[in-house]
Scaffold this motif. Structure first.
Motif: not given
Length: 818
Positions: A646-658
């Motif tokens: 949850v934290v790895g995806f929501v707080n880091y991955f998804f803003p950088v990816y998008l």
């Protein structure tokens, strides 16, 4: 008298909320217009700058040296003259002043930053600090629709590279203009917004006074937390009034934006046509006929390419028939009716081409309607986002307002303190903490420097990991602190630490200090988060403890969603760093609020319910706790994997990816809203189902399966839509998180003590939250990012199955109670 006093308090508090909502809406609208207007000016100047670029690069092609360039001063003065010439005026202009003053300067700087020549003599030979942000050594001029410009102190700088025949960067053309030019334009818009807000406030005041006169309770009643007054009716009235006011304000602003967009782009188009008109009339004066102009099509195509807001540009003969034309490839059916013969006057600019006092032809250009509607859509989405945020925001403020109204009655020693009293305070606290959640790794990227031999992607995740690590340490000590001293001290000092950390984040001069600042914020977050849970436990019992925690975390997630979405929009307009300062300022209000509103609770401190306050915990109880197969399986195969994902995806991955696939910062914030809205509105409903169920283990398995599915989806799809779907599935997995109710069914948990057990569970969550950003940062180095995500999801699912196979069923408290 009591009834009149109550009515006055309600109206005053509601108007304060309305002012905050409308004022913030107005600020965002003004910032949006300012950003767009600066881009328009910079784009207009870049057109003149590219003409300067051609005039300098042409002699360089014959072997001239930039350092010994003869006639540079005259070229720069001619360029400035083109900049300050009045734009083409037309009958549809609404006098939005864009007059260019003599403060505009044109300079040529060498690659080392030294000013070679300038229309401002005082700049010659100096080196401007802003030049540190310009580097064309390994990059060409941007090809995007947005012009290259930098704001430095009170000056905007438009910059264009100058290259020799070997395509080597030899100089930079810089056009600088003062921000006063922008402020003079926006002053009119600001005054109009103030007048509109005043009118809406007057209307809202009249409506509220009329409605409250009929629906308020009897003079002895009060809309308190537990009273029989029509509290829900009052809240709905405020929702409707403030919501409708927001919709009206946003609708009028969207309509006004249409007018501003048209005029600003008409002025830019006028500037483009003016330069083209001069060149063509020069050729006509040399007796070149208008239908025999050479390479004019290429010039028109350059103008269209550099001005995506234009639908077409054409040169017409005296009869209005097109001789040369360039079309924007984005112009479709929407603009087909606005051709040369059926042009829309509101979107069209036409000037005459003269020779010896007679008309030889015309230049005609049209604003692209699709570009306008795209801008209107962006503005509408921002307005809709603000309305949603306002509904959540003023809903929490309404609870705070009722608490403020009733604070004297609640101060009675016999009055029971309600667990909902902490919710609005927790909302504002999380609003400040998570206001940077959608851009934290992006800000780290902006100030990046190599650290500890890590890759850039991993360094970008270090601020989040440091924040989670520090909060984990704080949570471990917070449990003992609360057992001994109550909830107030860790909460208050947690707020102070968070405030200092946010100030440090704003002022941090480099990457390492920024990482340290996030550690201070994380420590404050850890203390305060555990303390608010302690508040609920102290002021609730077994019958409503789960409901109290659900209400608390609804406010927490509401603050997170509002902060994340609002921070994304603010960062896009005022920059990442300033957002930290705004959060610190709001946190000061939170600290003052608890000193005033929570005074009664401070005076009634008592130890945590279910804990052995002030007594050391025996090693046998700790050993029994950790050697319980189900508890250990929950910690290792349930809590840590879930927190990591949850934290790895929501707080880091998804803003950088998008961000890397071109998604705007505002849309990143809106995707994050999906996560918060699910936890606010779906989680309480699922929580009631879990409370009524005899088994919590199955819901933990369902949550793990949903979380793993969110990542496995990337094996089949990618992009914005699937990312939004993954966010929704991960939020659903959080809704099914029954880890604490499941653990509290075991004797070992209750023997250890509720406060210390909660600290341990939360600390293991933090371990996963520390691992998450680093692990997802490493995934960016994979050759196939989507496949790496899918494999991670499969691993997450495997660990969920291990928990399902090894953990025992829930132990009924009635059988295992100590």
């Amino acid at each position: 008298m009591d009834r009149l006093s109550l009515k006055s308090k309600l109206i005053i508090n509601t108007l304060v909320i309305l002012i905050l909502a409308l004022g913030f809406n107005a600020i965002l609208t003004l910032n949006s217009l300012e950003k767009f207007y600066v881009e328009s000016i910079a784009s207009q100047y870049s057109v003149v700058g590219k003409d300067l670029k051609r005039n300098i690069e042409r002699p360089l092609g014959f072997g001239k040296s930039i350092e010994n360039f003869v006639g540079m001063e005259k070229i720069l003065e001619d360029t400035k003259s083109n900049l300050i010439k009045k734009n083409v005026r037309d009958e549809t202009a609404i006098h939005l002043s864009t007059s260019i003053t003599e403060e505009v300067s044109v300079s040529i700087a060498l690659p080392d930053g030294r000013i070679l020549s300038s229309t401002r003599p005082d700049l010659a030979g100096t080196r401007l600090a802003v030049y540190d942000k310009i580097d064309y050594k390994n990059a060409s001029d941007p090809v995007s629709s947005s012009p290259a410009y930098i704001k430095y102190k009170d000056t905007y700088v438009t910059h264009i590279s100058i290259r020799n025949t070997k395509d080597e960067w030899v100089a930079t053309a810089m056009i600088m203009f003062n921000q006063d030019q922008v402020k003079s334009v926006l002053k009119k818009v600001r005054n109009q917004s103030i007048a509109l807000i005043s009118a809406i406030l007057c209307g809202g005041m009249a409506v509220l006074a009329l409605i409250f006169h009929f629906i308020l309770p009897d003079r002895f009643g009060s809309p308190g937390m537990n009273g029989n007054s029509p509290k829900f009716k009052l809240q709905m009235i405020v929702f409707l009034v403030v919501g409708f006011a927001q919709i009206v304000f946003s609708g009028i602003n969207t309509y006004s934006f249409n007018t501003y967009y048209l005029e600003i782009n008409r002025q830019k188009a006028g500037s483009l046509i003016h330069l083209l008109k001069e060149d063509i009339e020069f050729l006509l004066s040399k007796n070149i006929q208008i239908h025999k102009l050479v390479r004019i099509d290429a010039e028109l195509n350059k103008i269209i390419t550099g001005s995506p807001e234009l639908g077409e540009i054409a040169i017409l003969d005296v009869d209005g028939m097109p001789l040369y034309m360039a079309l924007n490839p984005d112009a479709g059916d929407l603009d087909s009716a606005a051709g040369i013969k059926g042009e829309d006057p509101a979107y069209t600019i036409r000037v005459e081409l003269m020779k010896e006092g007679r008309i030889e032809g015309y230049i005609s250009t049209q604003i692209l309607k699709k570009a306008l509607f795209k801008k209107l859509l962006e503005t509408g989405l921002d307005s809709a986002t603000i309305i949603v945020i306002s509904i959540l925001f003023f809903g929490e403020l309404l609870l705070l307002a009722f608490q403020f109204i009733n604070r004297r009655r609640d101060a009675s020693p016999a009055r029971k303190i309600h667990y909902k009293a902490i919710r609005p305070i927790a909302f504002l606290f999380l609003f400040c903490i998570d206001i940077s959640i959608s851009f934290l790794p992006l800000h780290m990227e902006a100030i990046y420097e190599p650290l500890f031999g890590f890759s850039k992607a991993m360094v970008m995740g270090l601020p989040i990991s440091m924040e989670m690590f520090a909060s984990g340490l704080a949570i471990l000590s917070a449990g003992v602190w609360m057992d001994r001293r109550g909830w107030y001290e860790p909460f208050f000092w947690g707020l102070v630490l968070a405030f200092l950390g946010l100030l440090y984040s704003w002022a941090a001069p480099n990457a390492l200090q920024f990482i340290l600042s996030r550690g201070i914020v994380g420590a404050g977050y850890g203390f305060s988060l555990m303390a608010v849970q302690g508040f609920v436990i102290v002021h609730s019992d077994e019958k409503n403890q789960a409901q109290g925690l659900a209400q608390l975390f609804a406010g927490v997630y509401a603050g997170s969603i509002c902060g994340g979405a609002m921070g994304g929009m603010l960062a896009e307009r005022i920059g990442y760093r300033t957002v930290f300062l705004i959060a610190a300022a709001i946190l000061v209000l939170v600290i003052l609020g608890i000193l005033v509103l929570m005074e009664t609770s401070f005076k009634r401190r008592k130890p945590m319910t279910g804990s052995q306050a002030g007594e050391p915990t025996g090693m046998e109880q700790i050993r029994a706790f950790f050697f319980n197969r189900s508890i250990l399986g929950l910690l290792l195969f349930g809590i840590i994997p879930s927190a990591t994902a949850v934290v790895g995806f929501v707080n880091y991955f998804f803003p950088v990816y998008l961000d890397r696939i071109g998604t705007s910062q505002s849309n990143i914030g809106r995707v994050y809203m999906v996560f918060g809205l699910c936890l606010i509105y779906i989680a309480p409903f699922i929580g009631r189902i879990m409370d009524a169920s005899g088994s919590k283990k199955k819901y933990l398995v369902i949550g793990g399966a949903l979380g793993s599915l969110a990542l496995i989806l990337y094996y089949f799809f990618g992009g914005l839509a699937v990312t939004a779907g993954a966010i929704f599935l991960l939020s659903l997995s959080m809704c099914f998180d029954a880890s604490r109710p499941y653990a509290l069914t075991f004797r070992e948990t209750r023997n250890l003590g509720i406060g210390k057990s909660l600290s341990i569970f939360t600390s293991f969550e933090k371990i996963g939250q520390i691992i998450g950003p680093i692990l997802f940062g490493a995934l960016f180095m994979a050759q196939d990012l989507h496949l790496a995500l899918a494999y991670f999801g499969i691993g997450y699912l495997a660990l969920t199955l291990v928990f399902f196979l090894t953990a025992r069923k829930d132990n009924p408290p009635s059988l295992d109670a100590p």
